[in-house]
Design an enzyme around this catalytic site. Structure first.
Site, PDB file in Angstrom:
ATOM      1  N   HIS A 270       0.871  -1.195   0.000  1.00  0.00           N
ATOM      2  CA  HIS A 270       0.000   0.000   0.000  1.00  0.00           C
ATOM      3  C   HIS A 270       0.902   1.238   0.000  1.00  0.00           C
ATOM      4  O   HIS A 270       1.688   1.419  -0.911  1.00  0.00           O
ATOM      5  CB  HIS A 270      -0.945  -0.115   1.204  1.00  0.00           C
ATOM      6  CG  HIS A 270      -2.044   0.900   1.281  1.00  0.00           C
ATOM      7  ND1 HIS A 270      -2.436   1.675   0.224  1.00  0.00           N
ATOM      8  CD2 HIS A 270      -2.853   1.264   2.324  1.00  0.00           C
ATOM      9  CE1 HIS A 270      -3.426   2.482   0.592  1.00  0.00           C
ATOM     10  NE2 HIS A 270      -3.693   2.251   1.871  1.00  0.00           N
ATOM     11  N   HIS A 311      -2.482  -2.531  -9.433  1.00  0.00           N
ATOM     12  CA  HIS A 311      -3.446  -1.902  -8.534  1.00  0.00           C
ATOM     13  C   HIS A 311      -4.704  -2.739  -8.491  1.00  0.00           C
ATOM     14  O   HIS A 311      -5.100  -3.315  -9.505  1.00  0.00           O
ATOM     15  CB  HIS A 311      -3.784  -0.475  -9.024  1.00  0.00           C
ATOM     16  CG  HIS A 311      -4.381   0.366  -7.969  1.00  0.00           C
ATOM     17  ND1 HIS A 311      -5.733   0.341  -7.691  1.00  0.00           N
ATOM     18  CD2 HIS A 311      -3.823   1.232  -7.101  1.00  0.00           C
ATOM     19  CE1 HIS A 311      -5.973   1.168  -6.695  1.00  0.00           C
ATOM     20  NE2 HIS A 311      -4.835   1.727  -6.315  1.00  0.00           N
ATOM     21  N   ASP A 368       2.574   5.639  -6.935  1.00  0.00           N
ATOM     22  CA  ASP A 368       3.844   5.726  -6.231  1.00  0.00           C
ATOM     23  C   ASP A 368       5.043   5.274  -7.034  1.00  0.00           C
ATOM     24  O   ASP A 368       6.149   5.203  -6.512  1.00  0.00           O
ATOM     25  CB  ASP A 368       3.736   5.004  -4.887  1.00  0.00           C
ATOM     26  CG  ASP A 368       3.012   5.909  -3.912  1.00  0.00           C
ATOM     27  OD1 ASP A 368       3.287   7.111  -3.965  1.00  0.00           O
ATOM     28  OD2 ASP A 368       2.161   5.441  -3.166  1.00  0.00           O
TER      29      ASP A 368
HETATM   30  N1  ACO Z   1       4.699  -7.314 -10.148  1.00  0.00           N
HETATM   31  C1  ACO Z   1       4.539  -8.559 -10.675  1.00  0.00           C
HETATM   32  N2  ACO Z   1       3.353  -9.213 -10.698  1.00  0.00           N
HETATM   33  C2  ACO Z   1       2.288  -8.578 -10.158  1.00  0.00           C
HETATM   34  C3  ACO Z   1       2.392  -7.283  -9.618  1.00  0.00           C
HETATM   35  C4  ACO Z   1       3.657  -6.649  -9.618  1.00  0.00           C
HETATM   36  N3  ACO Z   1       3.815  -5.429  -9.093  1.00  0.00           N
HETATM   37  N4  ACO Z   1       1.171  -6.909  -9.146  1.00  0.00           N
HETATM   38  C5  ACO Z   1       0.339  -7.927  -9.393  1.00  0.00           C
HETATM   39  N5  ACO Z   1       1.008  -8.927 -10.015  1.00  0.00           N
HETATM   40  C6  ACO Z   1       0.434 -10.202 -10.520  1.00  0.00           C
HETATM   41  C7  ACO Z   1       0.148 -11.148  -9.366  1.00  0.00           C
HETATM   42  O1  ACO Z   1       1.237 -12.029  -9.140  1.00  0.00           O
HETATM   43  C8  ACO Z   1      -1.075 -11.879  -9.867  1.00  0.00           C
HETATM   44  O2  ACO Z   1      -0.668 -12.865 -10.783  1.00  0.00           O
HETATM   45  P1  ACO Z   1      -1.492 -14.237 -10.923  1.00  0.00           P
HETATM   46  O3  ACO Z   1      -2.870 -13.843 -11.369  1.00  0.00           O
HETATM   47  O4  ACO Z   1      -0.726 -14.991 -11.950  1.00  0.00           O
HETATM   48  O5  ACO Z   1      -1.483 -14.863  -9.568  1.00  0.00           O
HETATM   49  C9  ACO Z   1      -1.831 -10.810 -10.653  1.00  0.00           C
HETATM   50  O6  ACO Z   1      -0.827  -9.867 -11.068  1.00  0.00           O
HETATM   51  C10 ACO Z   1      -2.891 -10.075  -9.848  1.00  0.00           C
HETATM   52  O7  ACO Z   1      -2.278  -9.581  -8.659  1.00  0.00           O
HETATM   53  P2  ACO Z   1      -2.978  -9.606  -7.246  1.00  0.00           P
HETATM   54  O8  ACO Z   1      -1.926  -9.588  -6.183  1.00  0.00           O
HETATM   55  O9  ACO Z   1      -3.998 -10.718  -7.193  1.00  0.00           O
HETATM   56  O10 ACO Z   1      -3.754  -8.249  -7.303  1.00  0.00           O
HETATM   57  P3  ACO Z   1      -4.269  -7.439  -6.069  1.00  0.00           P
HETATM   58  O11 ACO Z   1      -5.326  -6.558  -6.545  1.00  0.00           O
HETATM   59  O12 ACO Z   1      -4.573  -8.341  -4.927  1.00  0.00           O
HETATM   60  O13 ACO Z   1      -2.957  -6.577  -5.613  1.00  0.00           O
HETATM   61  C11 ACO Z   1      -1.369  -4.862  -5.470  1.00  0.00           C
HETATM   62  C12 ACO Z   1      -2.754  -5.263  -5.955  1.00  0.00           C
HETATM   63  C13 ACO Z   1      -1.200  -5.230  -3.991  1.00  0.00           C
HETATM   64  C14 ACO Z   1      -1.222  -3.354  -5.585  1.00  0.00           C
HETATM   65  C15 ACO Z   1      -0.298  -5.570  -6.335  1.00  0.00           C
HETATM   66  O14 ACO Z   1      -0.424  -5.182  -7.686  1.00  0.00           O
HETATM   67  C16 ACO Z   1       1.121  -5.313  -5.841  1.00  0.00           C
HETATM   68  O15 ACO Z   1       1.591  -6.003  -4.931  1.00  0.00           O
HETATM   69  N6  ACO Z   1       1.832  -4.280  -6.414  1.00  0.00           N
HETATM   70  C17 ACO Z   1       3.152  -3.923  -5.968  1.00  0.00           C
HETATM   71  C18 ACO Z   1       3.058  -3.070  -4.700  1.00  0.00           C
HETATM   72  C19 ACO Z   1       2.521  -1.676  -4.970  1.00  0.00           C
HETATM   73  O16 ACO Z   1       2.944  -0.971  -5.873  1.00  0.00           O
HETATM   74  N7  ACO Z   1       1.585  -1.253  -4.120  1.00  0.00           N
HETATM   75  C20 ACO Z   1       1.002   0.085  -4.183  1.00  0.00           C
HETATM   76  C21 ACO Z   1      -0.398   0.056  -4.653  1.00  0.00           C
HETATM   77  S1  ACO Z   1      -1.009   1.706  -4.863  1.00  0.00           S
HETATM   78  C22 ACO Z   1      -1.260   2.261  -3.322  1.00  0.00           C
HETATM   79  O17 ACO Z   1      -1.628   1.565  -2.428  1.00  0.00           O
HETATM   80  C23 ACO Z   1      -0.971   3.617  -3.070  1.00  0.00           C
END
Ligand code: ACO
Length: 454
Positions: A270, A311, A368
């Protein structure tokens, strides 16, 4: 009325044949919700939705996101228009009150925030209780929670005036506390706020001036920081805001609820992502190494993810990320500086957005991905990045908290669960588990005590 005209959804239990209808609740924009509050009473079942992927936890009039189209609006106004024409404090007024202020209203609000920026002197002692090297987010979580012990004169959460006073206090004092946490980590005296400076100028001055060193605010830095505050001001029911609402739903005071939200914001999934992005870009260190990190992000056996990418809601470019990227460009251009990690970030975005893994999963840079580049250029240390996010998001948290408290449909937030543990076990006496007969670690007298009357 034919079924197709009724605003209901029918759920059928295929095992028993039971059919039940549930009303659809429409909003002004975006997907409607199925009102399943009666589901358990009617069908004896819960819905199962870890992470609330398809669950609306409330209705709200504050912020709208269309994740497919990359749209973000505060109180109906597109964030791009607000970014171009307004400032953070005007957006604070908008989020809290539902409409942009008139000049008189803004004057009053501005005055209110500016003149409440000082914190009680006793709070300094509280800050001094932390270890010298404490992470400023740790200090923020503790100190904001402690505000309730200093400002209990206005903690009747049902009193509209008290709600307003707490909102103003939080928005006004958050930069002072954040800068104080930083100064404490440097071992420098805390700098008092100045009523003649604007919100972001004041914050920069409290961060970077000292009794021995005058600090001239760079107007460009103040403007870009104000933009970042504005773009982080609210984002509907994200993890930290939902935490604030959940904590507040027990009728806890707003300082305690916001402190809980700060804790939720801290994680790298987050608000902690801004710090994690810069650490990642520094680790990459060279555009040549980008493919190696992209490969790691795609590897299911590697927990590494591209920080600042992806996201829950946006399946398109996060509109805030575009504005932040452009602002980073402007800032570096106007300052006539360059930052090697900005080059890495731009190239990483290009590579990822051409890669089938990121394209098929609709993973785009989020707010971010580029914000840390700006913070670095302004001179903000890495461990303060998430603190700045918390400063900016305070208005969103408190606006959402007020909406929740005033909602006639409010009830305490209490999710249910699908239990998968053991069905039933009888207590196994200690001697059957290898304890010595005279083992002193078990509560003396317990084997003979009878608590149960049945
Ligand atoms: N890098 C690589 N793979 C990713 C990423 C990433 N940054 N984000 C998601 N994925 C993949 C997951 O592995 C998943 O793959 P799968 O379907 O094969 O299992 C798919 O994309 C969907 O991801 P989820 O984790 O199920 O999506 P969710 O909506 O739960 O998570 C989140 C969203 C937490 C933001 C995620 O994209 C992430 O961890 N991003 C990196 C951290 C980040 O930048 N967070 C800031 C978010 S913005 C904010 O809060 C201000």
């Amino acid at each position: 009325m034919p079924d197709s005209h009724r605003k209901t959804v029918t759920i059928i239990n295929n095992e028993t044949g039971q059919r039940e209808e549930f009303p659809i609740i429409g909003g002004t924009r975006g997907p409607a919700g199925v009102d399943i509050r009666q589901l358990y009473q009617k069908m004896g079942m819960f819905t199962y939705d870890p992470g609330f992927k398809s669950t609306a936890s409330c209705s709200s009039e504050i912020t709208f996101i269309d994740g497919e189209k990359g749209v973000l609006q505060y109180r109906g106004y597109p964030v791009e228009q607000l970014a171009e024409h307004t400032c953070y404090l005007e957006v604070c007024y908008l989020l809290l009150n539902g409409e942009l202020p008139t000049e008189t209203e803004f004057g009053h609000f501005h005055n209110m925030i500016t003149t409440h920026s000082m914190v009680n002197e006793g709070l300094k002692d509280f800050i001094r209780g932390f270890r010298y090297d404490a992470h400023p987010m740790a200090i923020l979580v503790g100190v904001v929670g402690a505000l309730s012990s200093f400002y209990h004169d206005s903690l009747d959460i049902h009193d509209l005036r008290h709600q307003e006073i707490s909102a103003h206090r939080l928005i006004a004092k958050m930069p002072t506390i954040a800068a104080a946490a930083y100064k404490y980590s440097l071992g420098q005296p805390i700098v008092y706020p100045s009523n003649d400076l604007c919100y972001s100028e004041n914050f920069l001055t409290m961060m970077f001036s000292s009794p021995t060193q005058r600090y001239e605010v760079n107007p460009l830095h103040a403007r870009v920081l104000d933009l970042l505050f504005l773009l982080h001001a609210d984002h509907e029911q994200n993890a930290s805001t939902s935490t604030v609402r959940l904590a507040g739903s027990s009728l806890a005071n707003p300082f305690a609820a916001v402190s809980a939200g700060i804790g939720a914001l801290w994680g790298p999934a987050h608000g902690g992502a801004n710090e994690a992005v810069v650490r990642m870009l520094e680790e990459i260190g060279d555009v040549k190494r980008i493919p190696e990190f992209v490969a790691r992000a795609k590897d299911r056996n590697d927990p590494f993810r591209l920080n600042g990418f992806g996201h829950r809601v946006y399946k398109n470019y996060d509109p805030r990320a575009r504005l932040v990227r452009d602002a980073a460009h402007d800032l570096l251009e106007q300052s006539k500086t360059s930052d090697p990690i900005f080059e890495i970030a731009l190239r990483l975005e290009e590579i990822a957005l051409e890669d089938d893994y990121f394209v098929s999963k609709k993973l785009y840079p989020n707010v971010d991905f580029y914000s840390g580049i700006i913070y670095r250029e302004i001179g903000i240390p890495l461990n303060m990045f998430t603190v700045l996010f918390a400063v900016a998001r305070t208005v969103g948290w408190i606006a959402q908290w007020r909406e929740m408290i005033q909602d006639p449909e409010r009830v305490i937030g209490r999710p249910r669960q699908v239990y998968k543990g053991p069905e039933h076990k009888d207590y196994t006496p200690t001697e059957e588990r290898g304890f010595h007969a005279n083992c002193q670690r078990v509560c003396p007298g317990r084997p003979t005590a009878k608590w149960s009357r049945s």
